[in-house]
Design a protein around this motif. Structure first.
Motif, mmCIF file in Angstrom:
data_model
loop_
_atom_site.group_PDB
_atom_site.id
_atom_site.type_symbol
_atom_site.label_atom_id
_atom_site.label_comp_id
_atom_site.label_asym_id
_atom_site.label_seq_id
_atom_site.Cartn_x
_atom_site.Cartn_y
_atom_site.Cartn_z
ATOM 1 N N VAL A 113 2.399 10.288 11.666
ATOM 2 C CA VAL A 113 1.890 9.008 12.139
ATOM 3 C C VAL A 113 1.553 8.158 10.924
ATOM 4 O O VAL A 113 0.760 8.566 10.075
ATOM 5 C CB VAL A 113 0.633 9.188 13.033
ATOM 6 N N GLU A 114 2.177 6.985 10.831
ATOM 7 C CA GLU A 114 1.954 6.090 9.699
ATOM 8 C C GLU A 114 0.680 5.280 9.945
ATOM 9 O O GLU A 114 0.560 4.620 10.977
ATOM 10 C CB GLU A 114 3.141 5.136 9.537
ATOM 11 N N VAL A 115 -0.256 5.330 8.991
ATOM 12 C CA VAL A 115 -1.531 4.628 9.133
ATOM 13 C C VAL A 115 -1.897 3.978 7.810
ATOM 14 O O VAL A 115 -1.797 4.603 6.750
ATOM 15 C CB VAL A 115 -2.668 5.592 9.552
ATOM 16 N N LEU A 116 -2.339 2.740 7.885
ATOM 17 C CA LEU A 116 -2.855 2.020 6.736
ATOM 18 C C LEU A 116 -4.285 1.614 7.081
ATOM 19 O O LEU A 116 -4.511 0.930 8.081
ATOM 20 C CB LEU A 116 -1.992 0.780 6.459
ATOM 21 N N ALA A 161 -8.233 1.031 -5.614
ATOM 22 C CA ALA A 161 -9.541 0.380 -5.599
ATOM 23 C C ALA A 161 -9.436 -1.079 -5.182
ATOM 24 O O ALA A 161 -8.527 -1.781 -5.557
ATOM 25 C CB ALA A 161 -10.166 0.477 -6.982
ATOM 26 N N ILE A 162 -10.391 -1.510 -4.403
ATOM 27 C CA ILE A 162 -10.473 -2.876 -3.907
ATOM 28 C C ILE A 162 -11.918 -3.349 -4.054
ATOM 29 O O ILE A 162 -12.816 -2.575 -4.318
ATOM 30 C CB ILE A 162 -10.069 -2.932 -2.414
ATOM 31 N N ASN A 163 -12.127 -4.645 -3.854
ATOM 32 C CA ASN A 163 -13.453 -5.239 -3.957
ATOM 33 C C ASN A 163 -14.476 -4.523 -3.076
ATOM 34 O O ASN A 163 -14.148 -3.980 -2.045
ATOM 35 C CB ASN A 163 -13.396 -6.709 -3.514
ATOM 36 N N ASN A 164 -15.729 -4.542 -3.497
ATOM 37 C CA ASN A 164 -16.854 -4.026 -2.714
ATOM 38 C C ASN A 164 -16.724 -2.553 -2.350
ATOM 39 O O ASN A 164 -17.265 -2.115 -1.354
ATOM 40 C CB ASN A 164 -17.050 -4.855 -1.440
ATOM 41 N N GLY A 165 -16.005 -1.788 -3.124
ATOM 42 C CA GLY A 165 -15.872 -0.363 -2.851
ATOM 43 C C GLY A 165 -14.906 -0.037 -1.731
ATOM 44 O O GLY A 165 -14.721 1.122 -1.397
ATOM 45 N N LEU A 166 -14.288 -1.041 -1.116
ATOM 46 C CA LEU A 166 -13.313 -0.792 -0.067
ATOM 47 C C LEU A 166 -11.929 -0.695 -0.687
ATOM 48 O O LEU A 166 -11.668 -1.270 -1.741
ATOM 49 C CB LEU A 166 -13.326 -1.908 0.975
ATOM 50 N N SER A 167 -11.041 0.045 -0.049
ATOM 51 C CA SER A 167 -9.692 0.204 -0.575
ATOM 52 C C SER A 167 -8.719 0.450 0.568
ATOM 53 O O SER A 167 -9.103 0.839 1.664
ATOM 54 C CB SER A 167 -9.641 1.356 -1.567
ATOM 55 N N TRP A 168 -7.442 0.201 0.278
ATOM 56 C CA TRP A 168 -6.376 0.528 1.212
ATOM 57 C C TRP A 168 -6.003 1.988 1.037
ATOM 58 O O TRP A 168 -5.860 2.460 -0.082
ATOM 59 C CB TRP A 168 -5.132 -0.323 0.936
ATOM 60 N N THR A 169 -5.852 2.699 2.130
ATOM 61 C CA THR A 169 -5.391 4.081 2.115
ATOM 62 C C THR A 169 -4.200 4.182 3.053
ATOM 63 O O THR A 169 -4.289 3.797 4.215
ATOM 64 C CB THR A 169 -6.503 5.050 2.582
ATOM 65 N N TYR A 170 -3.096 4.684 2.548
ATOM 66 C CA TYR A 170 -1.896 4.903 3.344
ATOM 67 C C TYR A 170 -1.770 6.393 3.615
ATOM 68 O O TYR A 170 -1.974 7.214 2.735
ATOM 69 C CB TYR A 170 -0.655 4.398 2.598
ATOM 70 N N SER A 171 -1.421 6.741 4.840
ATOM 71 C CA SER A 171 -1.208 8.138 5.181
ATOM 72 C C SER A 171 -0.079 8.244 6.199
ATOM 73 O O SER A 171 0.059 7.403 7.074
ATOM 74 C CB SER A 171 -2.483 8.746 5.771
ATOM 75 N N ASP A 172 0.699 9.315 6.056
ATOM 76 C CA ASP A 172 1.696 9.633 7.072
ATOM 77 C C ASP A 172 1.441 11.033 7.622
ATOM 78 O O ASP A 172 2.339 11.711 8.097
ATOM 79 C CB ASP A 172 3.115 9.498 6.533
ATOM 80 N N ALA A 173 0.197 11.471 7.559
ATOM 81 C CA ALA A 173 -0.181 12.801 8.037
ATOM 82 C C ALA A 173 0.195 12.959 9.509
ATOM 83 O O ALA A 173 -0.045 12.075 10.323
ATOM 84 C CB ALA A 173 -1.682 13.023 7.850
ATOM 85 N N GLY A 174 0.792 14.071 9.824
ATOM 86 C CA GLY A 174 1.160 14.359 11.203
ATOM 87 C C GLY A 174 2.288 13.469 11.718
ATOM 88 O O GLY A 174 2.467 13.336 12.920
ATOM 89 N N ALA A 222 -2.311 -1.704 -4.825
ATOM 90 C CA ALA A 222 -2.200 -1.388 -3.400
ATOM 91 C C ALA A 222 -0.902 -1.896 -2.787
ATOM 92 O O ALA A 222 -0.459 -1.384 -1.771
ATOM 93 C CB ALA A 222 -3.392 -1.956 -2.632
ATOM 94 N N LEU A 223 -0.285 -2.900 -3.378
ATOM 95 C CA LEU A 223 0.900 -3.503 -2.787
ATOM 96 C C LEU A 223 2.028 -2.502 -2.538
ATOM 97 O O LEU A 223 2.639 -2.534 -1.458
ATOM 98 C CB LEU A 223 1.370 -4.673 -3.650
ATOM 99 N N PRO A 224 2.342 -1.576 -3.448
ATOM 100 C CA PRO A 224 3.386 -0.586 -3.142
ATOM 101 C C PRO A 224 3.047 0.266 -1.907
ATOM 102 O O PRO A 224 3.942 0.613 -1.133
ATOM 103 C CB PRO A 224 3.455 0.271 -4.408
ATOM 104 N N GLN A 225 1.774 0.592 -1.716
ATOM 105 C CA GLN A 225 1.375 1.385 -0.554
ATOM 106 C C GLN A 225 1.554 0.588 0.724
ATOM 107 O O GLN A 225 2.008 1.111 1.742
ATOM 108 C CB GLN A 225 -0.075 1.818 -0.703
ATOM 109 N N ILE A 226 1.179 -0.694 0.670
ATOM 110 C CA ILE A 226 1.330 -1.563 1.833
ATOM 111 C C ILE A 226 2.809 -1.677 2.195
ATOM 112 O O ILE A 226 3.196 -1.535 3.360
ATOM 113 C CB ILE A 226 0.702 -2.942 1.551
#
Length: 159
Positions: free
Chosen positions: A44-47, A29-42, A146-150
């Motif tokens: 491809v690393e995406v933050l 969870a982050i301010n204003n309902g926004l959040s960091w999402t990490y994915s390595d689906a397929g 969120a820092l561990p995900q980043i």
């Protein structure tokens, strides 16, 4: 650029149909309902920094090629600034201005994208603190969870 837009759409569909569960996908969870999402689906690393269901999309950072430390940053920019498109990033006391390219997302949103090395000082500070400012006024800030995900994202990208 097309790869990034397609990846964003894929993640949005996956996020809607599977919640935040899936291949190494986590969210905090982050301010204003926004959040960091990490994915390595397929493989491809995406933050991404976005709201529920990937709306609104505020920022996407993608590994251009795994372990190369080359990152593509994409950001919606509704109005075109004077001069060539650019992304201004700052974290802590470091700041960098990147020349960018423009494109249109499938929904018509104007997107700007730029390449940056994960070892660039501003990206190193972002990795260390989780704080990133995009542009002159829009601030993207992480919560402690969120820092561990980043950091996991940067580890996977070779940064």
């Amino acid at each position: 650029m097309t790869r990034t837009i397609l990846l964003i759409l894929t993640l949005a569909v996956a996020g809607c149909s599977h919640g935040v569960k899936g291949a190494a996908q986590t969210q905090s969870a982050i301010n204003n309902g926004l959040s960091w999402t990490y994915s390595d689906a397929g493989g491809v690393e995406v933050l991404t920094y976005t709201g529920p269901g990937f709306e609104p999309l505020a920022l996407t950072i993608t590994c251009a090629l795994a372990r190369t430390a080359e990152l593509e940053i994409s950001h919606p920019q509704p109005t075109a600034p004077e001069g060539p498109p650019r992304l201004i990033l700052s974290s802590g006391k470091t700041k960098t201005t990147l020349l960018a390219t423009e494109s249109k997302a499938p929904d018509g949103t104007r997107m700007v994208s730029a390449m940056v090395n994960a070892r660039d000082p501003v990206m190193r500070d972002f990795r260390a603190t989780g704080e990133l400012t995009v542009g002159e006024q829009e601030i993207v800030v992480n919560s402690g969870t969120a820092l561990p995900q980043i950091r996991k994202f940067f580890d996977a990208c070779g940064g």
